[in-house]
Design an enzyme around this catalytic site. Sequence first.
Site, PDB file in Angstrom:
ATOM      1  CB  SER A  16      36.265 -16.594  39.418  1.00 37.91           C
ATOM      2  OG  SER A  16      36.656 -15.186  38.835  1.00 37.91           O
ATOM      3  CE  LYS A  17      43.665 -18.944  41.515  1.00 40.27           C
ATOM      4  NZ  LYS A  17      43.478 -18.340  42.853  1.00 40.27           N
ATOM      5  NE  ARG A  18      36.359 -12.997  36.226  1.00 36.37           N
ATOM      6  CZ  ARG A  18      35.316 -12.275  36.690  1.00 36.37           C
ATOM      7  NH1 ARG A  18      35.168 -11.109  36.780  1.00 36.37           N
ATOM      8  NH2 ARG A  18      34.250 -12.803  37.046  1.00 36.37           N
ATOM      9  CG  HIS A  19      36.317 -11.778  42.309  1.00 41.03           C
ATOM     10  ND1 HIS A  19      35.401 -12.730  41.558  1.00 41.03           N
ATOM     11  CD2 HIS A  19      35.358 -10.653  42.119  1.00 41.03           C
ATOM     12  CE1 HIS A  19      34.238 -12.381  40.831  1.00 41.03           C
ATOM     13  NE2 HIS A  19      34.320 -11.086  41.177  1.00 41.03           N
ATOM     14  N   GLY A  20      40.699 -12.123  43.018  1.00 42.45           N
ATOM     15  CA  GLY A  20      41.973 -12.118  43.840  1.00 42.45           C
ATOM     16  C   GLY A  20      42.088 -13.761  44.706  1.00 42.45           C
TER      17      GLY A  20
END
Length: 471
Positions: free
Chosen positions: A252-256
């Site tokens: 997800s976005k959390r991973h960049g």
Amino acid sequence: MVRVRFAPSPTGYLHVGGARTALFNYLFARHHGGKFVLRIEDTDIARSEKVFEQNLMETLRWLGLNWDEGPDIGGPFGPYRQSERLHIYREYAQRLVSLGKAYEVYAYPEEIEKIREQLLSQDEAPHYTREYFESFATSERKREYEQKGLKPAIYFSMPRKTIVHEDLVKGTVVFSEGSVGDFAILRSNGVPTYNFACVVDDMLMQITHVIRGDDHLPNTVKQLAMYEAFGATPPKIGHVSTILGPDGKKLSKRHGATSIEEFRSQGYLPEAVVNYLALLGWSSPDAKEIMSMDEMISKFSIDRLSKNPAIFDPVKLNWMNGHYIRTMDEEQLIHLISPFLNNWGFLAKSPEWLREVLQTVKDRIHILKDFQTAADFFFIRPQVKVSASQEVREALIECSEKLESSQSLDKNYVVNLIRSVVKGRKVNAKEFYTTLRHLLTGRNEGPELVDIVYLLGTSETAIRIKMGLEE
Ligand code: GLU
């Protein structure tokens, strides 16, 4: 003939998972000399946007995943945009109604919601059946619908039986009896639901194989039941495993960066991105990792798709991108990096000079964006003030004066000139070279000093030495 499709919903940018699905379908089609169809699933009117559709197509083209039939180029089974196929879904929904496999529902959404709540309060799964809706279909209600210009919704009668699915990737999947209730296929505004539109289109577009993310596995039972109701043979379906981030959680976005658009704008190369995506859940029989599109096409097979989740590893993607940068044709690299240079306001002295700068830093960068920090000092004079011991200061000044008055820019000449000053004055070589590097680049590490002096030119080198030395 193999016919596959990529069927994105234009509700956002193409992300890693979607691009991988498109790639697997593309490789499968090309491997078998079949057709790769692009179908835009834009029935979610509120969330679908034309800009996303345009962007999806542009991104697919950038990746090199060209389609044989699609909304922009047409084809024998068009239109390829679901919003332009509403009349077809209506006709096919009616067909199921006449076959007794679907029925009209005259209940308003809030009434349907009430049924759901009631079922839930009785601890029952909210599975609708025809009986729940019958009482709403009074002649009064039908008249009301007509007056309001409303059409009844159409619900599919889900057969209450066990359905067995032979998945191309996951193997046998059993959907037990009663796991799904009846569901809407056409809303009262005439817009189909995803599962229905997908079945009608795959059927009419003569899709032979479906490769998609395993988040769609729960939909498969509904889709198989509808094929059966139409008396049609379903395509062979394979669900590829989820993509996880390096921490084992769903990507997800959390991973960049997760959208292909972001990778593109940071200067990842399409060859590297497709190569990396292919390895997210597929592997070549010879375990080779760096592969061109043609190699992947010739080696691709569904039976090498993995059942296990794939881990998205940005470090490996960067490594792979670095490899493609180092091995890529120089002209091509210059062409690709030019827009970045313009953006940063980096002016090249000449095409030849730019080529040499690129050669000098190419091994140090993974993505084109890295070039900015790896090479900025070639284009922009660093604003530094560097202090040095008296001896080193004098040696540097001597160097700058000698360089300034010299005509030659031969690398050997430059090396010898600097060395002879260092030796002649017996200064601490380490301090000298660190200070010189700092004066020229504003940094403590980077390419070989001689390459830097050579590319900056003697007079710019002299200026940087004089201007940067602390009084
Ligand atoms: N529009 C669906 C999606 O974007 C397509 C699913 C499918 O391939 O059937 O997830």
